[in-house]
Structures are given as C-alpha cells and as structure tokens.
Design an enzyme around this catalytic site. Structure first.
Site, mmCIF file in Angstrom:
data_model
loop_
_atom_site.group_PDB
_atom_site.id
_atom_site.type_symbol
_atom_site.label_atom_id
_atom_site.label_comp_id
_atom_site.label_asym_id
_atom_site.label_seq_id
_atom_site.Cartn_x
_atom_site.Cartn_y
_atom_site.Cartn_z
ATOM 1 N N LYS A 31 0.845 -1.206 0.000
ATOM 2 C CA LYS A 31 0.000 0.000 0.000
ATOM 3 C C LYS A 31 0.876 1.250 0.000
ATOM 4 O O LYS A 31 1.698 1.433 0.892
ATOM 5 C CB LYS A 31 -0.931 0.000 1.213
ATOM 6 C CG LYS A 31 -1.709 1.304 1.425
ATOM 7 C CD LYS A 31 -2.697 1.238 2.604
ATOM 8 C CE LYS A 31 -3.326 2.601 2.912
ATOM 9 N NZ LYS A 31 -4.256 2.571 4.068
ATOM 10 N N ASP A 82 -2.779 10.143 3.852
ATOM 11 C CA ASP A 82 -4.186 9.748 3.986
ATOM 12 C C ASP A 82 -4.932 10.728 4.881
ATOM 13 O O ASP A 82 -4.890 10.636 6.098
ATOM 14 C CB ASP A 82 -4.256 8.321 4.573
ATOM 15 C CG ASP A 82 -5.703 7.821 4.683
ATOM 16 O OD1 ASP A 82 -6.603 8.475 4.122
ATOM 17 O OD2 ASP A 82 -5.907 6.761 5.310
ATOM 18 N N LYS A 91 -10.442 12.588 8.291
ATOM 19 C CA LYS A 91 -9.980 12.158 9.616
ATOM 20 C C LYS A 91 -9.955 13.357 10.568
ATOM 21 O O LYS A 91 -9.791 14.494 10.123
ATOM 22 C CB LYS A 91 -8.552 11.606 9.510
ATOM 23 C CG LYS A 91 -8.425 10.245 8.847
ATOM 24 C CD LYS A 91 -6.964 9.822 8.793
ATOM 25 C CE LYS A 91 -6.808 8.459 8.138
ATOM 26 N NZ LYS A 91 -7.447 7.346 8.863
ATOM 27 N N GLU A 125 -9.579 3.597 1.986
ATOM 28 C CA GLU A 125 -9.045 3.732 0.625
ATOM 29 C C GLU A 125 -7.967 2.700 0.306
ATOM 30 O O GLU A 125 -7.773 2.350 -0.851
ATOM 31 C CB GLU A 125 -8.475 5.148 0.423
ATOM 32 C CG GLU A 125 -7.021 5.362 0.903
ATOM 33 C CD GLU A 125 -6.818 5.185 2.401
ATOM 34 O OE1 GLU A 125 -7.805 5.218 3.148
ATOM 35 O OE2 GLU A 125 -5.666 4.986 2.826
ATOM 36 N N ARG A 162 -7.795 -0.479 0.831
ATOM 37 C CA ARG A 162 -8.323 -1.698 0.212
ATOM 38 C C ARG A 162 -8.717 -1.448 -1.246
ATOM 39 O O ARG A 162 -8.691 -2.350 -2.074
ATOM 40 C CB ARG A 162 -9.479 -2.245 1.056
ATOM 41 C CG ARG A 162 -10.634 -1.318 1.207
ATOM 42 C CD ARG A 162 -11.560 -1.686 2.370
ATOM 43 N NE ARG A 162 -11.048 -1.252 3.664
ATOM 44 C CZ ARG A 162 -11.661 -1.468 4.822
ATOM 45 N NH1 ARG A 162 -12.792 -2.150 4.873
ATOM 46 N NH2 ARG A 162 -11.139 -1.042 5.951
#
Ligand code: BES
Ligand code: ZN
Ligand code: ZN
Length: 480
Positions: free
Chosen positions: A248, A253, A260, A332, A334
């Site tokens: 990954k 993120d 978040k 995200e 996955r």
C-alpha cells in the site's frame, strides 16, 4: 558509519570501546583481573541491560573494555543477539564514542551486523543540524579466530538491515516531499542501482487498463497516482512459482471526504509503509539473489478531499470488473490494493503477499507488538510464520471465517468498502481483499500497528520501523 568484520584476538583490537557480551552467571574472569572481583562482589551478573566499563584495560589496545549483559545464555537466540548489539550501539552513540568493537560468536554474525546497521538509523533526514553525538564513525564486529566464510553471513545481515533502513527512510518522508511520483522515482532509482527492472504505470495507462478502484481514490488529489512494478528474475528460477509482493502506497491519507480528525493526522505520512517495505525487501532480494521469481507492485495515491474527490456512495468498477460502493472514503487502502491484486494475477503471480497500514482496528487488537496476518492458504502462511520467527518480526495470524464476509453487503454494488459496524474491522478489511484473490494463495499483513514506533525500542529509534523487510527477504531466500 564504517562497518567491518574482524577475526583478531581481543587484545589487538583498537577501538574507543571493546564490548564483550556477558551471559548471566558466566563472567569471563580470565579477561581482566577486575572481572574476578566483580564476580566475587556480585556487582555484575550479566543480566540484560547491565554494563560495566573498565577504562584503560591492561594488555588491551582498546581504550575501554565494556562488559554488556546478555541475559541467559540458553535464551540467547539470533533475535536476542540483534537486540543486544543494537542496544549497545545506541547507548554508545549517545555517549559520543566514535569507534566500537562488538564481540560475538560465529553463529550470530548476521544478526549482530543487522543490529548495528539498524541502530545507526535516525529519523533526522530533515534536521539541518544533526546531533553530533549521533554519529558513530566505525563499528567492528569481532569473532576472534573466526573463519573467513563468515563474510557471507555478515554481508547478508548488513544488506537486509540496509533494506530495512531504506524502508524507514521512505516512510519517514512527509507527504509534501514524497507524493506518488517521488515514491515511484525512489523505487526506480533503487532498481537501477541494484539491477532490477522497473516499470511505472501512469494515470493514463491505468485508466486505459481499468484501475477504477485506485483512480477513484486518487481523483481528489492534485498529485497524479503511480503504479510501480519492480521485477526480479533469477537466472535459474524455481519452476512454477512467481511471488507477487504488493505494498500500500498512500503517500498521505487525510481520509478524503470522510475526513480524519486533525489530531494525529500528521502520522498519515506513513500510510505508504507497505509500499516502502516492498521496496526495501526488493533491495535485499536484488542483492541476495534468491532462486525464486519475484515481482513487487506498489499502487500509490494521495487520499485528499479535493473538489474532484470521490463521494461516499460513489460506485467504482475495479480492474477485475467487480463493482464497489465507497461508503467511506477513508477505507481507501483496500480500494487501491484490489486493483493491484488483480494486476498481479494478470502478471501470472502464483503467490501474493500484501503489506498495508490498512486499519486502526488491527492496532486496537494487537497493539504495536504483533502484525496481523490473514490468509486463504495455510501452508503458505506457515512458511511466512517460520521466517517471521527467525527474523524476530512478530506476526499473529487472525481468523478468516466466512461469517465475517457476511458483514460486507451492499444493496447497490457487488460489495461495499466497509462493513456496517466497527467490530472486527481488520478482519472485514481482509475479507474484502480476499474477494479479489479468487483463490490465488495470498497473505495479507496489516502493519498499521507495527510500522511506526511511538517510542524507540530495543535498539530502534522512534519513528518508522521498517517492519516486514527481514521476514520477506528471509522467505524469499528460503524458497526452494
Ligand atoms: N490508513 C488508515 C489506517 C490506519 C489507521 C493506519 C491508524 C495507521 C494508523 C486507513 O486507510 C483507514 O483510514 N482505515 C479506516 C477504516 C475504516 C474507515 C473502516 C480506519 O481504520 O479507521
Ligand atoms: Zn484511510
Ligand atoms: Zn490509509
């Protein structure tokens, strides 16, 4: 730091400190008269962490003789030897000594070399003034009277630890300095330096191929996505095996539209630790030359809430053709992994391992001690667990019962990207990925809890840990 292997007798070693491991209750009394006194007085027993410095020891060229407790001899495994060496090196770095020599037995040469290289790493790449006390100039690993054939083990230890430090360097980079195209560039450079083939798919190519799940994540960012492929092809490969390593590579993120909370968000620069682990492992593989064919795939995006960002409820079509309802844009990892899994299968990989900082839930379950591992193929997992044990990277196998799959239901698409509740979040994430493996032997490593050390530990600085490199390199090298 200049790291060397020496076979000299202890008296002839020149260093600021000559460090000897002492096991509990077995003090090397013949080495120096003071040690007999220590034994008699019971002041030094050889417990882990105990040290005793003997300055200007008579009969030695070294400036200090240091006894460093190593605990019970029967429990002194390779992992303990690595930790011993790393802890010793880190304690001397802070004392501003410039050269140290570490004495060890021939069976632990690789581990001690690893410990030294890992201990030397600091998260200070962007400090304009580096702490001068943090610079060791020379470390010698000493096996008195050792056989020159030990060079091979010594180099193996050094190489694996260099791979792990490369992973730490990458994971330590902030989001602004390491967007997807820079991560790809760093991988390309590593490949060029070490004789691997490298190919980077750009956004246009991914659109043409149909990476719909990955592109949905990346569309909210001004930074274009990349998909890096590193190929290792041995001259005489084990037949019928092609290992695919998928990491990954979310360079930052934010969570996207499902944003978040700001507290702690800065840590999400390490959301590409899985990709970084695969780059570090490929470095070690390129140099150690195992006999199995290996390809690494690093899907990389930035997850941002821009005006073009995907919305909760959006439905995307993955490379495999299956559709996904994106209920939460923060799940995200996955989404980019499933397109990588399908692509790796199209490239004829027979075995897949992915590493990903995938869920906060795995950290809730296992803390930062164990990495969570999931599989659809137990014999494959057993191989990996064996490597993880010898390499001292703790991995705990998690369940994959079908009941968890039933938690993933979407009325509108083939699958939702999250389950209804938070319970079992690491497992439902793994069950989601499993759908795209379609039976190809696969292991998923959720490294969210272990890829970053909030506190330094056992000779490792605080910051990115480089988790996974040692286990993956070992697995590759043991494959026959
Ligand atoms: N990158 C995070 C997972 C993560 C969390 C890594 C904490 C390291 C530390 C991942 O993309 C994520 O946000 N996962 C969500 C999933 C949820 C929306 C189902 C999570 O764990 O909260
Ligand atoms: Zn996320
Ligand atoms: Zn993430």
């Amino acid at each position: 730091m200049n790291l060397t292997l020496s076979f000299s007798q202890l008296a002839k070693i020149e260093a600021d400190a000559l460090v000897v491991p002492v096991f509990e209750g077995v003090l090397p009394v013949k080495l120096h008269p003071w040690i007999a006194q220590l034994e008699a007085s019971g002041e030094f027993k050889g417990k882990k962490g105990e040290t005793e410095v003997i300055p200007q020891p008579e009969g030695f060229l070294a400036k200090r003789l240091v006894l460093a407790g190593a605990g019970k001899e029967s429990a002194f495994t390779g992992t303990e030897a690595r930790k011993w060496a790393a802890t010793v090196v880190r304690s001397f770095k802070s004392k501003a000594l410039k050269s140290i020599a570490l004495v060890t037995g021939s069976e632990h040469v690789a581990f001690v070399a690893e410990g030294v290289v890992l201990a030397d790493w600091e998260a200070d790449a962007h400090k304009s003034k580096k702490d001068p006390s943090c610079k060791l100039e020379a470390v010698a690993v000493v096996v008195p009277g050792g056989d020159p054939s030990l060079e091979v083990a010594f180099e193996r230890g050094r190489i694996v630890a260099e791979g792990q430090n490369l992973t730490r360097d990458l994971a330590n980079e902030p989001g602004n300095l390491l967007p997807p195209r820079v991560l790809a560039e760093r991988a390309r450079q590593m490949a060029a330096d070490n004789g691997l083939q490298c190919e980077v798919l750009d956004e246009t190519k991914m659109r043409e191929l149909g990476f719909g799940a990955l592109l949905g994540v990346s569309q909210g960012s001004a930074e274009p996505p990349t998909f890096t492929i590193l190929r290792y092809e041995p001259a005489q490969a084990v037949e019928g095996v092609h290992l695919g390593l998928i990491g990954k590579g979310v360079t930052f993120d934010t969570g996207g539209i499902s944003i978040k909370p700001s507290e702690g968000m800065e840590k999400m620069k390490y959301d590409m630790s899985g990709g970084a682990a695969m780059i570090g492992a490929m470095y070690a593989i390129a140099r150690l030359k195992p006999s199995v064919r290996i390809t690494a795939f690093i899907p990389s995006v930035e997850n941002m809430p821009g005006s073009k960002a995907q919305r909760p409820g959006d439905i995307v079509t993955s490379l495999a053709g299956k559709t996904v309802e994106v209920l939460n844009t923060d799940a995200e990892g996955r989404l980019i992994l499933i397109d990588a899994i399908t692509y790796a299968k199209q490239q004829n990989c027979t075995h897949l391992i992915d590493a990903a900082t995938l869920t906060g839930a795995i950290a809730v379950a296992l803390g930062s001690v164990n990495c969570g591992a999931f599989t659809n193929d137990q014999p494959f997992m057993d191989r990996l667990l064996e490597s993880s044990r010898t390499q001292g990277e703790k991995i705990w196998q998690m369940p994959m019962d079908d009941e968890y799959k039933e938690m993933l239901k979407s009325p509108y698409a083939d699958l939702p990207n999250i389950s209804g509740g938070r319970y079992g979040g690491a497992i439902t994430a793994a069950k989601f990925l499993e759908e795209w493996t379609e039976g190809t032997p696969w292991i998923h490593l959720d490294i969210a809890g272990v890829a970053w050390l909030d506190e330094g530990k056992a000779g490792l600085a605080k910051g990115p840990s480089g988790f996974g490199v040692r286990t993956l390199a070992d697995l590759a090298c043991k494959w026959r």
